[in-house]
Motif scaffolding. Structure first.
Motif, PDB file in Angstrom:
ATOM      1  N   VAL A  41       0.854  -1.187   0.000  1.00 24.14           N
ATOM      2  CA  VAL A  41       0.000   0.000   0.000  1.00 24.14           C
ATOM      3  C   VAL A  41       0.887   1.234   0.000  1.00 24.14           C
ATOM      4  O   VAL A  41       1.812   1.342   0.820  1.00 24.14           O
ATOM      5  N   ARG A  42       0.597   2.169  -0.907  1.00 22.08           N
ATOM      6  CA  ARG A  42       1.401   3.373  -1.070  1.00 22.08           C
ATOM      7  C   ARG A  42       0.519   4.608  -0.942  1.00 22.08           C
ATOM      8  O   ARG A  42      -0.667   4.561  -1.264  1.00 22.08           O
ATOM      9  N   TYR A  43       1.111   5.720  -0.496  1.00 19.08           N
ATOM     10  CA  TYR A  43       0.370   6.967  -0.310  1.00 19.08           C
ATOM     11  C   TYR A  43       0.911   8.039  -1.260  1.00 19.08           C
ATOM     12  O   TYR A  43       2.128   8.237  -1.367  1.00 19.08           O
ATOM     13  N   VAL A  44      -0.004   8.758  -1.903  1.00 18.92           N
ATOM     14  CA  VAL A  44       0.322   9.981  -2.632  1.00 18.92           C
ATOM     15  C   VAL A  44      -0.659  11.049  -2.162  1.00 18.92           C
ATOM     16  O   VAL A  44      -1.878  10.875  -2.283  1.00 18.92           O
ATOM     17  N   CYS A  73       2.997   6.953   8.578  1.00 20.58           N
ATOM     18  CA  CYS A  73       3.182   5.833   7.649  1.00 20.58           C
ATOM     19  C   CYS A  73       3.982   4.705   8.307  1.00 20.58           C
ATOM     20  O   CYS A  73       3.645   3.525   8.156  1.00 20.58           O
ATOM     21  N   ASP A  74       5.029   5.078   9.021  1.00 27.12           N
ATOM     22  CA  ASP A  74       5.865   4.065   9.676  1.00 27.12           C
ATOM     23  C   ASP A  74       5.048   3.207  10.635  1.00 27.12           C
ATOM     24  O   ASP A  74       5.324   2.001  10.791  1.00 27.12           O
ATOM     25  N   ARG A  75       4.052   3.789  11.265  1.00 26.26           N
ATOM     26  CA  ARG A  75       3.300   3.066  12.294  1.00 26.26           C
ATOM     27  C   ARG A  75       2.319   2.042  11.727  1.00 26.26           C
ATOM     28  O   ARG A  75       1.843   1.189  12.473  1.00 26.26           O
ATOM     29  N   VAL A  76       2.017   2.127  10.439  1.00 24.27           N
ATOM     30  CA  VAL A  76       1.181   1.078   9.823  1.00 24.27           C
ATOM     31  C   VAL A  76       1.945   0.285   8.771  1.00 24.27           C
ATOM     32  O   VAL A  76       1.410  -0.658   8.201  1.00 24.27           O
ATOM     33  N   GLY A  77       3.196   0.666   8.521  1.00 27.33           N
ATOM     34  CA  GLY A  77       4.033  -0.106   7.606  1.00 27.33           C
ATOM     35  C   GLY A  77       4.071   0.386   6.176  1.00 27.33           C
ATOM     36  O   GLY A  77       4.578  -0.314   5.297  1.00 27.33           O
ATOM     37  N   VAL A  78       3.572   1.594   5.904  1.00 22.57           N
ATOM     38  CA  VAL A  78       3.627   2.162   4.553  1.00 22.57           C
ATOM     39  C   VAL A  78       5.039   2.671   4.290  1.00 22.57           C
ATOM     40  O   VAL A  78       5.557   3.495   5.036  1.00 22.57           O
ATOM     41  N   GLU A  79       5.649   2.197   3.204  1.00 21.50           N
ATOM     42  CA  GLU A  79       7.032   2.567   2.900  1.00 21.50           C
ATOM     43  C   GLU A  79       7.143   3.660   1.841  1.00 21.50           C
ATOM     44  O   GLU A  79       8.146   4.370   1.793  1.00 21.50           O
ATOM     45  N   SER A 189      -1.011   5.742  14.399  1.00 19.31           N
ATOM     46  CA  SER A 189      -0.738   6.466  13.166  1.00 19.31           C
ATOM     47  C   SER A 189      -1.352   7.861  13.199  1.00 19.31           C
ATOM     48  O   SER A 189      -0.704   8.856  12.847  1.00 19.31           O
ATOM     49  N   LEU A 190      -2.611   7.976  13.641  1.00 15.63           N
ATOM     50  CA  LEU A 190      -3.229   9.292  13.751  1.00 15.63           C
ATOM     51  C   LEU A 190      -2.545  10.124  14.837  1.00 15.63           C
ATOM     52  O   LEU A 190      -2.331  11.338  14.669  1.00 15.63           O
ATOM     53  N   ALA A 191      -2.171   9.482  15.943  1.00 15.11           N
ATOM     54  CA  ALA A 191      -1.505  10.210  17.031  1.00 15.11           C
ATOM     55  C   ALA A 191      -0.155  10.773  16.608  1.00 15.11           C
ATOM     56  O   ALA A 191       0.360  11.708  17.236  1.00 15.11           O
ATOM     57  N   ALA A 192       0.438  10.228  15.531  1.00 16.86           N
ATOM     58  CA  ALA A 192       1.704  10.766  15.028  1.00 16.86           C
ATOM     59  C   ALA A 192       1.544  12.203  14.540  1.00 16.86           C
ATOM     60  O   ALA A 192       2.528  12.954  14.474  1.00 16.86           O
TER      61      ALA A 192
END
Length: 233
Positions: A41-44, A73-79, A189-192
């Protein structure tokens, strides 16, 4: 409400949203679940959210919010995380935005795309921002653009057709069941986005994050789940 099971026959998804923190209000629980299953899973994100913190100038807020999103992203594993650099608070349904979203789809070649609610509201009395509406509608068009060889002929790479587009809609059709572990990851992840949340509410950010994430997945579908409206199946 009876919702269909979210598709499982895919390997890569691309999350296309407007701001840092947008993926964290519910979607990240599904993302954590999928990554735990071995999916990619990737984010843009269209903007860096630089206009989102009261009292903090954009030139300071932008880099901060980008860093908070990378931590999220790091907290759910998105690289993979990318920013398109559009101005926060001023997104419009432009050809430029469609072009850049279509380019992202061709670049990452996902099986499916996940995006924001493009409707006017989040329910009675809750207006949806223009950034969210413009981004969501532009993504729906960009999905078709990425598969068309003639609309943006300058796009690099071969055309690409996704299997489905999932929307954080007020009219969901499918549900992705998630574990408590994935819910916990989504809360972290949201708390980040700590500085952002501190500007919204005086309560501890962990309390805010837990409340928001659990509210987002609280639909009655037989257990914790994230719900989406799917197109293209």
């Amino acid at each position: 409400m009876t919702l269909a099971e979210f598709p499982t026959d895919w390997q890569r998804a691309l999350v296309l949203m407007a701001h840092p923190d947008d993926p964290e209000y519910g979607t990240s629980a599904a993302v954590a679940e999928w990554i735990a299953q071995g999916k990619d899973v990737r984010y843009v994100l269209a903007t860096r959210g630089e206009a989102g913190i009261e009292g903090l100038p954009p030139e300071e807020s932008g880099p901060l919010r980008e860093a908070e999103q990378r931590a999220a992203c790091d907290r759910v594993g998105v690289e993979v995380l990318e920013f398109l650099g559009y101005p926060d608070g001023r997104l419009t349904e432009s050809l430029d935005l469609r072009h850049d979203l279509a380019a992202a789809i061709r670049r990452h070649r996902p099986d499916g795309v996940i995006t924001l609610n493009q409707g006017d509201t989040w329910g009675p009395g809750t207006w949806n921002s223009e950034d969210h509406r413009a981004l969501g509608r532009s993504v729906l068009n960009a999905v078709g653009d990425a598969a068309n060889e003639w609309i943006f002929p300058d796009l690099e790479g071969p055309r690409h057709q996704v299997k489905w587009t999932a929307i954080l809609s007020m009219n969901p059709t499918h549900a992705q069941q998630v574990s408590e572990e994935s819910v916990d990851k989504a809360i972290l992840s949201l708390a980040a986005h700590s500085r952002y949340l501190q500007a919204l509410d005086s309560r501890p950010v962990e309390e805010q994050a837990a409340e928001q994430v659990r509210r987002a997945i609280a639909r009655d579908v037989g257990g914790p789940a994230v719900s989406f409206e799917l197109y293209g199946l």
